[in-house]
Motif scaffolding. Structure first.
Motif, PDB file in Angstrom:
ATOM      1  N   ALA A  12       4.610   5.892  -2.461  1.00  0.00           N
ATOM      2  CA  ALA A  12       3.634   4.796  -2.497  1.00  0.00           C
ATOM      3  C   ALA A  12       3.395   4.326  -3.931  1.00  0.00           C
ATOM      4  O   ALA A  12       3.305   3.116  -4.186  1.00  0.00           O
ATOM      5  N   ALA A  13       3.345   5.262  -4.869  1.00  0.00           N
ATOM      6  CA  ALA A  13       3.158   4.893  -6.278  1.00  0.00           C
ATOM      7  C   ALA A  13       4.374   4.112  -6.787  1.00  0.00           C
ATOM      8  O   ALA A  13       4.231   3.147  -7.542  1.00  0.00           O
ATOM      9  N   GLU A  24       4.197   0.540  -5.615  1.00  0.00           N
ATOM     10  CA  GLU A  24       3.244  -0.234  -6.424  1.00  0.00           C
ATOM     11  C   GLU A  24       3.840  -0.577  -7.783  1.00  0.00           C
ATOM     12  O   GLU A  24       3.666  -1.682  -8.285  1.00  0.00           O
ATOM     13  N   LYS A  25       4.529   0.386  -8.355  1.00  0.00           N
ATOM     14  CA  LYS A  25       5.126   0.173  -9.675  1.00  0.00           C
ATOM     15  C   LYS A  25       6.177  -0.942  -9.632  1.00  0.00           C
ATOM     16  O   LYS A  25       6.295  -1.728 -10.572  1.00  0.00           O
ATOM     17  N   ARG A  36       6.264  -3.432  -7.504  1.00  0.00           N
ATOM     18  CA  ARG A  36       5.723  -4.627  -6.857  1.00  0.00           C
ATOM     19  C   ARG A  36       5.966  -5.856  -7.720  1.00  0.00           C
ATOM     20  O   ARG A  36       5.757  -5.828  -8.925  1.00  0.00           O
ATOM     21  N   ASP A  88       3.726 -10.220  -4.061  1.00  0.00           N
ATOM     22  CA  ASP A  88       4.067  -9.375  -2.916  1.00  0.00           C
ATOM     23  C   ASP A  88       2.804  -8.970  -2.158  1.00  0.00           C
ATOM     24  O   ASP A  88       1.855  -8.461  -2.747  1.00  0.00           O
ATOM     25  N   GLY A  96       4.562  -6.684   1.198  1.00  0.00           N
ATOM     26  CA  GLY A  96       4.123  -5.963   0.010  1.00  0.00           C
ATOM     27  C   GLY A  96       4.237  -4.471   0.224  1.00  0.00           C
ATOM     28  O   GLY A  96       4.759  -4.016   1.249  1.00  0.00           O
ATOM     29  N   PRO A  97       3.736  -3.694  -0.713  1.00  0.00           N
ATOM     30  CA  PRO A  97       3.821  -2.241  -0.618  1.00  0.00           C
ATOM     31  C   PRO A  97       3.199  -1.679   0.667  1.00  0.00           C
ATOM     32  O   PRO A  97       3.676  -0.692   1.211  1.00  0.00           O
ATOM     33  N   PRO A 145      -2.587   4.692  -4.793  1.00  0.00           N
ATOM     34  CA  PRO A 145      -2.519   3.270  -4.420  1.00  0.00           C
ATOM     35  C   PRO A 145      -3.395   2.977  -3.203  1.00  0.00           C
ATOM     36  O   PRO A 145      -3.552   3.822  -2.317  1.00  0.00           O
ATOM     37  N   SER A 205      -2.965   1.108  -0.610  1.00  0.00           N
ATOM     38  CA  SER A 205      -2.286   1.187   0.688  1.00  0.00           C
ATOM     39  C   SER A 205      -2.166   2.632   1.148  1.00  0.00           C
ATOM     40  O   SER A 205      -2.297   2.934   2.336  1.00  0.00           O
TER      41      SER A 205
END
Length: 144
Positions: A20-21, A24-25, A27, A31, A39-40, A86, A88
């Motif tokens: 998940a991280a 995000e990184k 992204r 997004d 998106g994520p 994150p 999400s």
């Protein structure tokens, strides 16, 4: 429950939070905004995590005693608030708490009461979601 159930659950959480991280990184601008581009939060890693966790919890419930069930549930209820994650992933960690319902029935009244107190402190009423209210209700019933 074999002593590795909690360790396997912890490893699954670590793997998921790293994924998940990374999402995000990586992204890109826009997004996930307004649903125009995925998106994520739309990545299939979230569903895979929930499905695998459900499997691990069912395996654990097949042979756990009260103490082991309590340790696993405490981990599930602690995970969203132990570090910065994150958004999400945070919501997924809240949602999967409901997967631990089966373990609640294995708790002794004392362990259920201790976990109920822990959850009340960890998630004040104003922060709770319906899944957490359901868990608290089950814990209250089990503690009686």
């Amino acid at each position: 429950m074999d002593s590795g159930s909690l360790a396997r659950i912890e490893a699954l959480y670590e793997e998921y939070l790293l994924a998940a991280a990374e999402l995000e990184k990586n992204r890109k601008f826009g997004d996930g905004i307004l649903g125009l581009r995925p998106g994520p939060a739309d990545d299939p890693c979230h569903a895979r995590f929930a499905a695998r966790l459900e499997e691990l919890l069912k395996e654990a419930a097949a042979s756990a005693d009260s103490e082991e069930a309590s340790q696993i549930l405490r981990y599930l209820f602690s995970a969203p608030k132990t570090r910065e994650i994150p958004l999400s992933a945070y919501w997924m960690l809240i949602a999967v708490q409901g997967l631990g319902r089966e373990l609640i029935g294995l708790l002794s009244p004392g362990d259920a009461a201790a976990l109920l107190t822990f959850c009340h402190k960890r998630y004040p009423r104003r922060e709770r979601l319906p899944v957490q209210d359901q868990i608290l209700k089950r814990l209250r019933q089990q503690s009686e």
